[in-house]
Structure formats: C-alpha cells, structure tokens
Design an enzyme around this catalytic site. Structure first.
Site, PDB file in Angstrom:
ATOM      1  N   ASP A  11      -7.401  -2.969   9.830  1.00  0.00           N
ATOM      2  CA  ASP A  11      -8.028  -4.040   8.370  1.00  0.00           C
ATOM      3  C   ASP A  11      -7.731  -5.363   8.600  1.00  0.00           C
ATOM      4  OD1 ASP A  11      -5.580  -3.596   7.995  1.00  0.00           O
ATOM      5  OD2 ASP A  11      -5.634  -3.726   5.989  1.00  0.00           O
ATOM      6  N   HIS A 241       4.564  -6.951  11.123  1.00  0.00           N
ATOM      7  CA  HIS A 241       4.246  -5.641  10.684  1.00  0.00           C
ATOM      8  C   HIS A 241       3.491  -4.744  11.680  1.00  0.00           C
ATOM      9  CE1 HIS A 241       5.901  -6.268   6.541  1.00  0.00           C
ATOM     10  NE2 HIS A 241       5.120  -7.083   6.371  1.00  0.00           N
TER      11      HIS A 241
HETATM   12  O1  RIB Z   1       2.350  -3.810   4.718  1.00  0.00           O
HETATM   13  C1  RIB Z   1       2.179  -4.486   5.623  1.00  0.00           C
HETATM   14  C2  RIB Z   1       0.510  -3.885   5.961  1.00  0.00           C
HETATM   15  O2  RIB Z   1      -0.446  -4.299   5.051  1.00  0.00           O
HETATM   16  C3  RIB Z   1       0.161  -4.348   7.264  1.00  0.00           C
HETATM   17  O3  RIB Z   1      -0.903  -3.390   8.075  1.00  0.00           O
HETATM   18  C4  RIB Z   1      -0.782  -5.647   7.137  1.00  0.00           C
HETATM   19  O4  RIB Z   1      -1.796  -5.944   7.757  1.00  0.00           O
HETATM   20  C5  RIB Z   1      -1.326  -5.217   5.604  1.00  0.00           C
HETATM   21  O5  RIB Z   1      -2.554  -4.420   5.874  1.00  0.00           O
HETATM   22 CA    CA Z   2      -2.957  -4.059   8.856  1.00  0.00          CA
END
Ligand code: RIB
Ligand code: CA
Length: 309
Positions: A11, A241
């Site tokens: 995303d 992340h």
């Molecule tokens: O919590 C972090 C996640 O949330 C990552 O994938 C970031 O891109 C958002 O989608």
């Molecule tokens: Ca993400």
C-alpha cells in the site's frame, strides 16, 4: 542459493517504497508481481504510487489493482496523511511515469499465480490483508497452494501503533487478518516486536542513494517520514516496518522467532490485536528478535550492489 518466487502486496506508502527498493535488489528473490491494497492512501493513489515506483526503479513485473474496501464492505474513514502525506509518498511532488495496470484485479491475479507456481509462491504482504483474504474466500484451494505468507503487521508483545493493542495493517482490516490466520498456511509475522528495533535515518540513506537517478526523491520522501517521527517520538531516525519483512524474506537467519498459532481479536477495545498461543507444532512464526546491524548492512549492500552497478 535458493531463489524465492515472491508476490508483493503493498500500500505505497513511504516505507513500502523503501521496501520495494530493497526487494528489487535482493539476489535470492524472483519478484513475479505487485498487487496493491488501500491503506496508506486510497486504492487509486496506492496503485498510482506502485506504478510510479515500478517505473522509477525499472522493475519489469505486472501491477494488479487490489481492493478498494475491506472484506466486510466498509471503507476507511481517513488515511494516514499525517505520516505518509496526502499522496502517500510524502507530498514531495510525484514524477510522471510510464506503464499501466493489468486488466485483472489483485485477487484474480493472486489465485492465478498460486496455480501457476503451486507450492512455490511466497506471498509477501506489507499492508492490510484484504486481497489475501478475498483470494482465500474466492478459492478454497488458494491458501493450500502457497508455500508461505510473510506479513508486516501485528505485534505479540510490543504496544500497537494505532491503539495500545493494534498495529496499523491489522486494525485496518482485522476480519481479513483472521481469515488469513485461520487458513493454517505457514505464515511469518514480522510485526512491531522487530520492526521498531531497526531504525533508519537520513545519515544512513544519503550515502547509499547518492548519485542514483531517484536518490533525491528517496531522501525527500524519507524527510517527510522522519518529520512525523520527530513530532511523534522526538527522534530523527525512524522504524523500519515494511523493509523488515523484506529482510526476513531474504535473510531469515537474522531473525529470532517463536512458533505457535495466531488469531486476531475482532471485538471490543482490543480489536485488531494479534494474539499468539505458543505451540511448537503451530503453523505460524512470530519474529521477536532481529540483528538490526546486520539487517541494515544487508539493506545498504543490496542497494549498492544492484543500483550502483
Ligand atoms: O504499522 C506499519 C505499517 O502500516 C506499514 O506497513 C506501513 O506502510 C503502514 O501500512
Ligand atoms: Ca505498508
């Protein structure tokens, strides 16, 4: 070296962009397709961003547009523009791009790819699990044909980043997460327990992107991301992340894991919480430890080797 066949469900998203940059550079990964999902922006914007990044990084794989709403039919009330900007990529100005999406939607593509590469496919999902859950619901054999699912999302012990219990990708569509967890397909959760342990900064990124055609863009979007973490944590560096899920895919040896069965809390104030019941014969693994230094070394080495060649 064994090569993994990977579909990337994403995303984009600033950290998704950094993850795709890394994924494309990994020597032991054969990226087959990109599927998009709403999350850091709406589905139209996330898909546009995926096309921009594919063109920018010169990635030759198809992009399939994913779900515009959650599996229960609901739509997000808002998007995290305070983290990723209104355009999902930091509001730094999006470049022109070439290339278009495929006519099939993401769910159809996931099902078809699972048939074509039965028993071999790694589904690497770094957003809400809506597309994956839809594929499970549309084709009861789908999950059984996957080799594994790797997700960035959730948390076993670390506090959530949206509520005290819930991480953004999971609380974005908890019913989808529960559908995926209940399939019993081997799944590794790369959640906040490890993604908060590794941090990047401008000082890390500047030398590895210097001279690249998209280097200024990468630094600019990460400035937006860093600004959010200055406001929220009073720190100039930021957690890694989505790239942590890439790191697990390419270098699982860097991660300490606990095995068991995951489920997702659907009701009450803990909605969106991922709960692990430890069980040595369970289908799921949760990453609890990471060698952050070696992971950042691998990120930097991969970028240097692939893009500076
Ligand atoms: O919590 C972090 C996640 O949330 C990552 O994938 C970031 O891109 C958002 O989608
Ligand atoms: Ca993400």
């Amino acid at each position: 070296m064994t090569t993994k066949k990977v579909v990337f469900d994403t995303d984009p998203g600033i950290d998704d962009a950094m993850a795709l940059l890394y994924l494309n550079a990994c020597e032991n990964i054969n990226l087959l397709a990109i599927t998009t999902i709403l999350g850091n922006a709406d589905i139209a914007q996330c898909t546009r961003n995926a096309l921009i990044l594919r063109d920018m990084f010169d990635i030759k794989v198809p992009v399939y547009r994913g779900a515009a709403c959650h599996i229960n039919g609901s739509e997000p009330e808002d998007y995290p523009d305070f983290v990723h900007g209104a355009d999902g990529l930091g509001d730094v100005g999006l470049p022109e791009f070439e290339g278009d999406i495929e006519p099939e939607n993401a769910t159809t593509a996931l099902i078809e790819l699972s048939k074509k590469h039965a028993g071999e496919l790694t589904l690497l999902a770094v957003g809400r699990l809506t597309n994956v859950a839809l594929a499970v619901q549309q084709d009861p054999e789908f999950a059984g044909r996957l080799k594994e699912i790797i997700i960035m999302g959730g948390s076993a012990e670390h506090p959530g980043n949206v509520t005290p219990w819930a991480e953004a990708n999971i609380i974005g569509d908890p019913e989808a997460a529960e559908v995926v967890f209940q399939t019993g397909t081997p799944l590794t959760m790369v959640g906040l327990d490890v993604t908060t342990q590794t941090r990047m900064s401008h000082e890390f990124l500047e030398p590895i992107t210097r001279g690249l055609p998209f280097g200024d863009f990468i630094l600019a979007i990460n400035r937006t991301y860093a600004d959010y973490h200055v406001r929220s944590e009073n720190r100039h560096d930021f957690p890694v992340h989505d790239s942590s899920a890439i790191a697990f895919t390419t270098r699982p040896d860097l991660f300490g894991r606990v095995r068991g069965q995951l489920s997702c809390t659907l009701e009450g104030k803990e909605r969106g919480r991922t709960v692990l019941v430890e069980d040595p014969s369970g289908p799921h693994e949760v990453c609890m430890e990471v060698d952050s230094e070696k992971m950042l070394e691998d990120y930097a080495a991969s970028i240097r080797r692939f893009y500076h060649a």
